[in-house]
Design a protein around this motif. Structure first.
Motif, PDB file in Angstrom:
ATOM      1  N   HIS A 398       0.831  -1.204   0.000  1.00  0.00           N
ATOM      2  CA  HIS A 398       0.000   0.000   0.000  1.00  0.00           C
ATOM      3  C   HIS A 398       0.870   1.260   0.000  1.00  0.00           C
ATOM      4  N   ARG A 399       1.969   1.230   0.792  1.00  0.00           N
ATOM      5  CA  ARG A 399       2.868   2.390   0.807  1.00  0.00           C
ATOM      6  C   ARG A 399       3.526   2.572  -0.554  1.00  0.00           C
ATOM      7  N   LEU A 400       3.899   1.470  -1.174  1.00  0.00           N
ATOM      8  CA  LEU A 400       4.536   1.535  -2.484  1.00  0.00           C
ATOM      9  C   LEU A 400       3.579   2.104  -3.528  1.00  0.00           C
ATOM     10  N   ARG A 401       2.336   1.674  -3.475  1.00  0.00           N
ATOM     11  CA  ARG A 401       1.347   2.173  -4.413  1.00  0.00           C
ATOM     12  C   ARG A 401       1.107   3.670  -4.226  1.00  0.00           C
ATOM     13  N   GLY A 402       1.020   4.125  -2.977  1.00  0.00           N
ATOM     14  CA  GLY A 402       0.825   5.542  -2.707  1.00  0.00           C
ATOM     15  C   GLY A 402       1.973   6.389  -3.229  1.00  0.00           C
ATOM     16  N   TRP A 403       3.204   5.906  -2.997  1.00  0.00           N
ATOM     17  CA  TRP A 403       4.377   6.640  -3.500  1.00  0.00           C
ATOM     18  C   TRP A 403       4.377   6.700  -5.017  1.00  0.00           C
ATOM     19  N   TYR A 404       4.100   5.576  -5.669  1.00  0.00           N
ATOM     20  CA  TYR A 404       4.193   5.526  -7.123  1.00  0.00           C
ATOM     21  C   TYR A 404       3.137   6.419  -7.781  1.00  0.00           C
ATOM     22  N   ASP A 405       1.919   6.378  -7.259  1.00  0.00           N
ATOM     23  CA  ASP A 405       0.859   7.207  -7.830  1.00  0.00           C
ATOM     24  C   ASP A 405       1.124   8.695  -7.607  1.00  0.00           C
ATOM     25  N   ALA A 406       1.777   9.024  -6.473  1.00  0.00           N
ATOM     26  CA  ALA A 406       2.021  10.432  -6.150  1.00  0.00           C
ATOM     27  C   ALA A 406       3.200  11.004  -6.928  1.00  0.00           C
ATOM     28  N   GLN A 407       4.281  10.241  -7.066  1.00  0.00           N
ATOM     29  CA  GLN A 407       5.467  10.792  -7.714  1.00  0.00           C
ATOM     30  C   GLN A 407       6.297   9.785  -8.481  1.00  0.00           C
ATOM     31  N   GLY A 408       6.205   8.513  -8.139  1.00  0.00           N
ATOM     32  CA  GLY A 408       7.122   7.524  -8.695  1.00  0.00           C
ATOM     33  C   GLY A 408       7.016   7.313 -10.189  1.00  0.00           C
ATOM     34  N   ARG A 409       5.836   7.584 -10.769  1.00  0.00           N
ATOM     35  CA  ARG A 409       5.666   7.362 -12.207  1.00  0.00           C
ATOM     36  C   ARG A 409       6.642   8.195 -13.035  1.00  0.00           C
ATOM     37  N   THR A 410       6.978   9.364 -12.547  1.00  0.00           N
ATOM     38  CA  THR A 410       7.841  10.271 -13.314  1.00  0.00           C
ATOM     39  C   THR A 410       9.289  10.266 -12.841  1.00  0.00           C
ATOM     40  N   ASP A 411       9.609   9.461 -11.823  1.00  0.00           N
ATOM     41  CA  ASP A 411      10.978   9.410 -11.313  1.00  0.00           C
ATOM     42  C   ASP A 411      11.891   8.660 -12.283  1.00  0.00           C
ATOM     43  N   THR A 412      13.190   8.967 -12.205  1.00  0.00           N
ATOM     44  CA  THR A 412      14.198   8.172 -12.891  1.00  0.00           C
ATOM     45  C   THR A 412      14.878   7.281 -11.857  1.00  0.00           C
ATOM     46  N   PHE A 413      15.351   6.133 -12.308  1.00  0.00           N
ATOM     47  CA  PHE A 413      15.851   5.129 -11.371  1.00  0.00           C
ATOM     48  C   PHE A 413      17.274   4.727 -11.722  1.00  0.00           C
ATOM     49  N   GLU A 414      18.041   4.477 -10.684  1.00  0.00           N
ATOM     50  CA  GLU A 414      19.438   4.076 -10.821  1.00  0.00           C
ATOM     51  C   GLU A 414      19.527   2.553 -10.839  1.00  0.00           C
ATOM     52  N   SER A 415      20.314   2.016 -11.748  1.00  0.00           N
ATOM     53  CA  SER A 415      20.526   0.576 -11.810  1.00  0.00           C
ATOM     54  C   SER A 415      21.731   0.193 -10.963  1.00  0.00           C
ATOM     55  N   HIS A 416      21.710  -1.005 -10.393  1.00  0.00           N
ATOM     56  CA  HIS A 416      22.857  -1.459  -9.605  1.00  0.00           C
ATOM     57  C   HIS A 416      24.106  -1.603 -10.462  1.00  0.00           C
ATOM     58  N   ALA A 417      23.912  -1.823 -11.760  1.00  0.00           N
ATOM     59  CA  ALA A 417      25.076  -1.932 -12.636  1.00  0.00           C
ATOM     60  C   ALA A 417      25.803  -0.606 -12.762  1.00  0.00           C
ATOM     61  N   ASN A 418      25.107   0.481 -12.424  1.00  0.00           N
ATOM     62  CA  ASN A 418      25.697   1.810 -12.593  1.00  0.00           C
ATOM     63  C   ASN A 418      26.269   2.364 -11.298  1.00  0.00           C
ATOM     64  N   LEU A 419      26.134   1.600 -10.219  1.00  0.00           N
ATOM     65  CA  LEU A 419      26.477   2.134  -8.907  1.00  0.00           C
ATOM     66  C   LEU A 419      27.939   1.980  -8.561  1.00  0.00           C
ATOM     67  N   GLN A 420      28.368   2.857  -7.721  1.00  0.00           N
ATOM     68  CA  GLN A 420      29.684   2.706  -7.103  1.00  0.00           C
ATOM     69  C   GLN A 420      29.719   1.366  -6.396  1.00  0.00           C
ATOM     70  N   GLY A 421      30.730   0.542  -6.782  1.00  0.00           N
ATOM     71  CA  GLY A 421      30.914  -0.714  -6.091  1.00  0.00           C
ATOM     72  C   GLY A 421      29.841  -1.721  -6.339  1.00  0.00           C
ATOM     73  N   ALA A 422      29.047  -1.578  -7.419  1.00  0.00           N
ATOM     74  CA  ALA A 422      27.999  -2.552  -7.637  1.00  0.00           C
ATOM     75  C   ALA A 422      28.569  -3.906  -7.990  1.00  0.00           C
ATOM     76  N   GLY A 423      29.731  -3.937  -8.657  1.00  0.00           N
ATOM     77  CA  GLY A 423      30.367  -5.197  -8.978  1.00  0.00           C
ATOM     78  C   GLY A 423      31.022  -5.780  -7.752  1.00  0.00           C
ATOM     79  N   VAL A 424      31.358  -7.048  -7.832  1.00  0.00           N
ATOM     80  CA  VAL A 424      31.963  -7.740  -6.710  1.00  0.00           C
ATOM     81  C   VAL A 424      33.324  -8.254  -7.129  1.00  0.00           C
TER      82      VAL A 424
END
Length: 611
Positions: A398-424
């Motif tokens: 329910h919290r996830l749905r509220g966030w997504y409907d309020a703002q998450g639809r237009t957010d950009t998201f970071e992939s773990h492949a792009n993160l500092q230290g994402a590789g092992v």
């Protein structure tokens, strides 16, 4: 404070839990007089033994894992006061013990030394039944030294919150307390997952099996039926139904490679195991999740099994691959999940789940039992013993749905492949910090026997236009170079197949620079397409047009790709070239700079200087 707290303690309540009428709804206030880790248990599933006192008596208890957070948060400790909200009462090794499912720490009552001189709860003669040792060894508990009774059998008393439905199932045992030493027990549990029937053939013979995941208030356990038990019980078990399961039923160490449940033990159905569908289907939880946020996956070790919940952002097409072990084809489908942490992750589903997947994008989906991989930074795979629930009726969804409907639809998201230290890295699996180019060279990354992994933020200065792509085999998962034997005939030596045309794939060399220096990187197809903005096939078509018309379009495309800044995830490894060793820096992934996250990172870096 002690006098005030003592007046709140429900004296005599512990004895009433065991001796009172079945189904009573006691939620007594008691004092914690000892907290100790259970011998042999380790993080992250460490178990705790706790002694509670009602001033008149004390009782030994074991915390269910869902209550561990009270200890981890430092709230449940010696001298504090709690309200017991959920528990199962049992006999173990001739002693009365409680499995604590839920409690509240009453911080307003403070802490103090042990109040009074409580005595151990006594076992009455009618409860003295000869048997085997139980699962909790409590000889070193407070006030209990010298009182061990080795000739008592463990048996259970019904949970105070869920009275039994009939006298035939009066002694319900909590799943959390099962062990190889348990005897004459019955559990009441919900079947949360049932596998397909699987067969095997080897030099020792052949057979078949199936497994189910079972859940009650205290925990979960996997149970497997082989051959005759598979024929007898498979149709009886239905997902989401509640069952009584009674010994004889073997309890053994869990084979973690086949299970996604947080239990050190598993069950094997035997010839005389009794399984009965319960008349009442309520009173047992539907499913229990232990969610890991998508952003937190970077801190989870490879091959760990976790639960995740997220918004289904993308649904890939079904593809088919061939199993290396069985040589049989099976379906796979890749999904993309996002959550309010600002991260996305790729999750692969297999077999029937992939083929029949009909969940629409933007749905909330909870996955139980997904395996964490370090492919592409972090990715997930739904195990055969796992499950998927669409739009579950739980607070997290329910919290996830509220966030997504309020703002998450237009957010950009970071992939773990792009993160500092994402590789092992190969040496220990720890996250690696971003490096400057000078640090990469000064630390001699890649000069050891094992490869080194690093991230670097740099701008492209030059891309070699010569041999930027090669003709590849179009067979799925092959990608080997093909040779044109005749016009319209491209032969793959690996597959021994001739194709009418190849698929061109990138293999490019790029020179990148930051404020400390320059370095050459090798990049392949996905990274090449991201940097160039076109597929290798498209770029080869443009090259052919340029060659026939003296156009300069290809050079312009390469020029446009220059002077752009990217986050590169790289592998450094020694390579032999013309009888000389050199370090080769290979790009595993690239992403544009996220200026919001980069600003936050720089702000934290500035704080570290205490300016």
């Amino acid at each position: 404070m002690a006098n005030n707290a003592a007046s709140r303690v429900d004296q005599g309540s512990l004895e009433a839990i065991f001796d009172g009428p079945p189904g009573q709804q006691l939620q007594p206030i008691v004092q914690c007089v000892q907290v100790k880790p259970l011998a042999g248990s380790t993080a992250p599933t460490e178990r705790y033994r706790v002694v509670f006192s009602d001033i008149k008596n004390f009782v030994q208890t074991m915390l269910a894992t869902q209550a561990n957070h009270h200890v981890h948060e430092g709230k449940l400790r010696k001298g504090c006061f709690v309200r017991l909200k959920g528990y199962n009462a049992s006999f173990v090794k001739g002693k009365k013990i409680l499995i604590i499912l839920d409690l509240d720490v009453l911080e307003e009552l403070g802490e103090c030394d042990k109040i009074g001189e409580p005595k151990a709860l006594e076992v009455k003669p009618e409860e003295d039944i000869k048997g085997q040792p139980g699962t909790i060894q409590g000889n070193d508990f407070y006030g209990n030294k010298g009182q061990a009774q080795q000739n008592k059998q463990q048996r259970s008393i019904p949970s105070h919150t869920k009275p039994p439905s009939s006298s035939a199932h009066a002694n319900i045992y909590p799943i959390e307390a099962l062990s190889p030493y348990s005897h004459k027990w019955t559990i009441k549990a919900r079947c949360t997952n049932k596998s397909d029937i699987k067969t095997w053939h080897n030099r020792n013979g052949e057979g078949k099996l199936f497994s189910v995941n079972l859940l009650d208030e205290s925990g979960e356990i996997r149970a497997t039926g082989f051959n005759d038990q598979c024929d007898l019980l498979y149709d009886l078990f239905q997902e989401n139904s509640v069952y009584y399961i009674s010994s004889p039923c073997r309890v053994q160490i869990a084979k973690k490679q086949f299970s996604n449940l947080n239990n050190d033990y598993e069950l094997t159905f035997e010839r005389d195991t009794q399984v009965e569908k319960a008349e009442e289907q309520d009173g047992v939880p539907q499913v229990r999740f232990n969610f890991t946020g998508i952003a937190d996956l970077q801190d989870v070790q490879k091959d760990t099994t976790v639960d995740v919940v997220g918004i289904l952002k993308e649904v890939g097409e079904t593809s088919q691959i061939t199993s290396k072990t069985t040589s049989k084809p099976y379906d796979k489908r890749e999904l993309t999940l996002v959550d309010q942490t600002g991260f996305s992750v790729r999750l692969t589903v297999w077999g029937k789940t992939a083929a029949s997947f009909e969940v629409s994008p933007d749905s909330v989906v909870a996955f139980k039992g997904v395996k964490v991989s370090d492919f592409g930074g972090r990715s997930l795979s739904l195990l055969s013993s796992g499950s998927m629930t669409v739009n579950p009726d739980i607070d997290e969804a329910h919290r996830l749905r509220g966030w997504y409907d309020a703002q998450g639809r237009t957010d950009t998201f970071e992939s773990h492949a792009n993160l500092q230290g994402a590789g092992v890295g190969a040496a220990g699996g720890q996250r690696n910090d971003y490096k400057t180019i000078s640090q990469v060279k000064e630390e001699q990354l890649g000069m050891g026997e094992e490869a080194d992994f690093f991230s670097v933020r740099a701008s492209i200065m030059f891309i070699k236009q010569e041999s930027f792509a090669y003709p590849a085999c179009t067979t799925d998962k092959c990608n080997k170079k093909v040779i044109e034997t005749n016009p319209g005939e491209w032969h793959c030596e690996r597959c021994n197949i001739t194709h009418p045309k190849p698929e061109y794939r990138y293999v490019i060399s790029i020179n990148v620079s930051d404020h400390t220096g320059q370095i050459w990187l090798s990049a392949f197809n996905e990274t090449g397409a991201l940097i160039m903005g076109k597929s290798a096939d498209e770029l080869m078509s443009i090259k052919e047009e340029d060659d026939s018309s003296d156009s300069k379009r290809l050079g312009e495309i390469f020029q446009e790709a220059n002077h752009k800044t990217w986050n590169f995830r790289c592998k450094a490894k020694l390579d032999n070239f013309q009888e000389q060793q050199r370090v080769r820096y290979q790009v595993s992934s690239a992403s544009p700079v996220n200026f919001v996250q980069e600003s936050a990172r720089l702000a934290e870096l500035i704080k570290a200087y205490h300016i």
